[in-house]
Design a protein around this motif. Sequence first.
Motif, PDB file in Angstrom:
ATOM      1  N   VAL A 115       0.831  -1.204   0.000  1.00 49.07           N
ATOM      2  CA  VAL A 115       0.000   0.000   0.000  1.00 49.07           C
ATOM      3  C   VAL A 115       0.864   1.252   0.000  1.00 49.07           C
ATOM      4  N   CYS A 116       1.930   1.232   0.803  1.00 46.11           N
ATOM      5  CA  CYS A 116       2.848   2.370   0.827  1.00 46.11           C
ATOM      6  C   CYS A 116       4.220   1.862   1.252  1.00 46.11           C
ATOM      7  N   GLY A 117       5.251   2.630   0.897  1.00 46.88           N
ATOM      8  CA  GLY A 117       6.606   2.243   1.256  1.00 46.88           C
ATOM      9  C   GLY A 117       7.589   2.505   0.130  1.00 46.88           C
ATOM     10  N   ASP A 118       8.820   2.847   0.480  1.00 55.55           N
ATOM     11  CA  ASP A 118       9.892   3.108  -0.476  1.00 55.55           C
ATOM     12  C   ASP A 118      10.631   1.796  -0.752  1.00 55.55           C
ATOM     13  N   PRO A 119      10.611   1.296  -1.992  1.00 54.78           N
ATOM     14  CA  PRO A 119      11.254   0.014  -2.291  1.00 54.78           C
ATOM     15  C   PRO A 119      12.730  -0.044  -1.894  1.00 54.78           C
ATOM     16  N   ASP A 120      13.404   1.127  -1.863  1.00 49.92           N
ATOM     17  CA  ASP A 120      14.835   1.144  -1.538  1.00 49.92           C
ATOM     18  C   ASP A 120      15.130   1.315  -0.054  1.00 49.92           C
ATOM     19  N   ALA A 121      14.072   1.488   0.759  1.00 50.17           N
ATOM     20  CA  ALA A 121      14.277   1.678   2.198  1.00 50.17           C
ATOM     21  C   ALA A 121      14.734   0.377   2.845  1.00 50.17           C
ATOM     22  N   GLU A 122      15.588   0.489   3.854  1.00 46.09           N
ATOM     23  CA  GLU A 122      16.053  -0.692   4.569  1.00 46.09           C
ATOM     24  C   GLU A 122      15.008  -1.138   5.596  1.00 46.09           C
ATOM     25  N   HIS A 159      -1.001   8.459   6.495  1.00 45.97           N
ATOM     26  CA  HIS A 159      -0.129   9.563   6.889  1.00 45.97           C
ATOM     27  C   HIS A 159       0.788   9.158   8.036  1.00 45.97           C
ATOM     28  N   THR A 160       0.245   8.442   9.016  1.00 48.23           N
ATOM     29  CA  THR A 160       1.050   7.997  10.153  1.00 48.23           C
ATOM     30  C   THR A 160       2.197   7.109   9.690  1.00 48.23           C
ATOM     31  N   LEU A 161       1.889   6.161   8.816  1.00 46.05           N
ATOM     32  CA  LEU A 161       2.904   5.219   8.356  1.00 46.05           C
ATOM     33  C   LEU A 161       3.976   5.925   7.517  1.00 46.05           C
ATOM     34  N   ILE A 162       3.545   6.751   6.573  1.00 48.18           N
ATOM     35  CA  ILE A 162       4.521   7.423   5.704  1.00 48.18           C
ATOM     36  C   ILE A 162       5.390   8.402   6.512  1.00 48.18           C
ATOM     37  N   ASP A 186       8.116   6.508   8.059  1.00 46.95           N
ATOM     38  CA  ASP A 186       8.859   5.613   7.153  1.00 46.95           C
ATOM     39  C   ASP A 186       8.523   4.145   7.381  1.00 46.95           C
ATOM     40  N   ILE A 187       7.235   3.867   7.546  1.00 47.13           N
ATOM     41  CA  ILE A 187       6.765   2.495   7.736  1.00 47.13           C
ATOM     42  C   ILE A 187       5.975   2.070   6.498  1.00 47.13           C
ATOM     43  N   ALA A 188       6.374   0.984   5.892  1.00 45.63           N
ATOM     44  CA  ALA A 188       5.655   0.451   4.737  1.00 45.63           C
ATOM     45  C   ALA A 188       4.480  -0.396   5.215  1.00 45.63           C
ATOM     46  N   LEU A 189       3.474  -0.538   4.369  1.00 50.17           N
ATOM     47  CA  LEU A 189       2.319  -1.384   4.654  1.00 50.17           C
ATOM     48  C   LEU A 189       2.130  -2.367   3.510  1.00 50.17           C
ATOM     49  N   HIS A 190       2.042  -3.648   3.863  1.00 50.59           N
ATOM     50  CA  HIS A 190       1.841  -4.709   2.869  1.00 50.59           C
ATOM     51  C   HIS A 190       0.689  -5.590   3.333  1.00 50.59           C
ATOM     52  N   VAL A 191      -0.145  -6.028   2.385  1.00 50.60           N
ATOM     53  CA  VAL A 191      -1.350  -6.803   2.693  1.00 50.60           C
ATOM     54  C   VAL A 191      -1.290  -8.176   2.024  1.00 50.60           C
TER      55      VAL A 191
END
Length: 285
Positions: A29-36, A87-90, A93-98
């Motif tokens: 749903v959200c998250g930067d693919p290059d983030a650790e 907004h809280t997750l972004i 810097d927290i990604a969300l996956h379902v």
Amino acid sequence: MPRLSEVIAALDALWPPSRAEEWDAVGTVCGDPDAEVSRVLFAVDPVQEVADEAVKLGADLLVTHHPLYLRGTTTVSAGTFKGRVVHTLIKHDIALHVAHTNADTADPGVSDALAGALDLRITGPLVPDPTDPEGRRGLGRICELDHPETLREFAARAAARLPRTAQGIRVAGDPEMTVRTVAVSGGSGDSLFTQVRAAGVDAFLTADLRHHPVSEAREQSPLALVDAAHWATEWPWCEQAAAELDAVSERHGWGLRTHVSRTVTDPWTVHAPSATAPSTSGAPN
């Protein structure tokens, strides 16, 4: 540490998005693919309380079973409760996956975790996936008990081994009947009565059972029905999923730290047992 894209690839290998139902909304749903990514939190529901828990934990990735946006949206405004989650997750810097219906039918999947929580022996899927030549994937599971129990005892087993909720366990059937075989399906399961009857089991444990389908099912066969809270039937998958990602992390040397949310996100908060029978005032003699 792995990048988010690497962890997502591992999650998609465990629960391929292609196996989700067409109506479903799975994936990132959200998250930067290059983030650790170093810390991952698993939960059933992507609600604000869980997002806040992920922030407090210092998670880089939140994996939930239920989608945040199942029917799509035109806004992620923080003025909406779902937008506020985004907004809280972004912001942190927290990604969300379902992983939803693709996790339901996986091997192991949501119903494997449910059967495991109840200490049932699985004999096969309730609704087999025709694309699985090994016959292990599919919706729901058919199970056996190690020793016969009364329906009352089986309901007590479910109440003791599933997470506590306000609803607890509801039962339709003779409480003294003998239960040897059980079908289980995490989440809403009253669309599966035909398959459950065809399986010839003694009881069916699932969630979200409604009056009319249950009434009709009870008229058609002696099948006992055991209704648990939706959240409670799916929460065991979080522990199973975390263990699966742990195994992947160990193979790759990622050193991920996985956590399972204990936050009860079942929406029901109080159960007040009925105390009186229907009034007979004005009834004919």
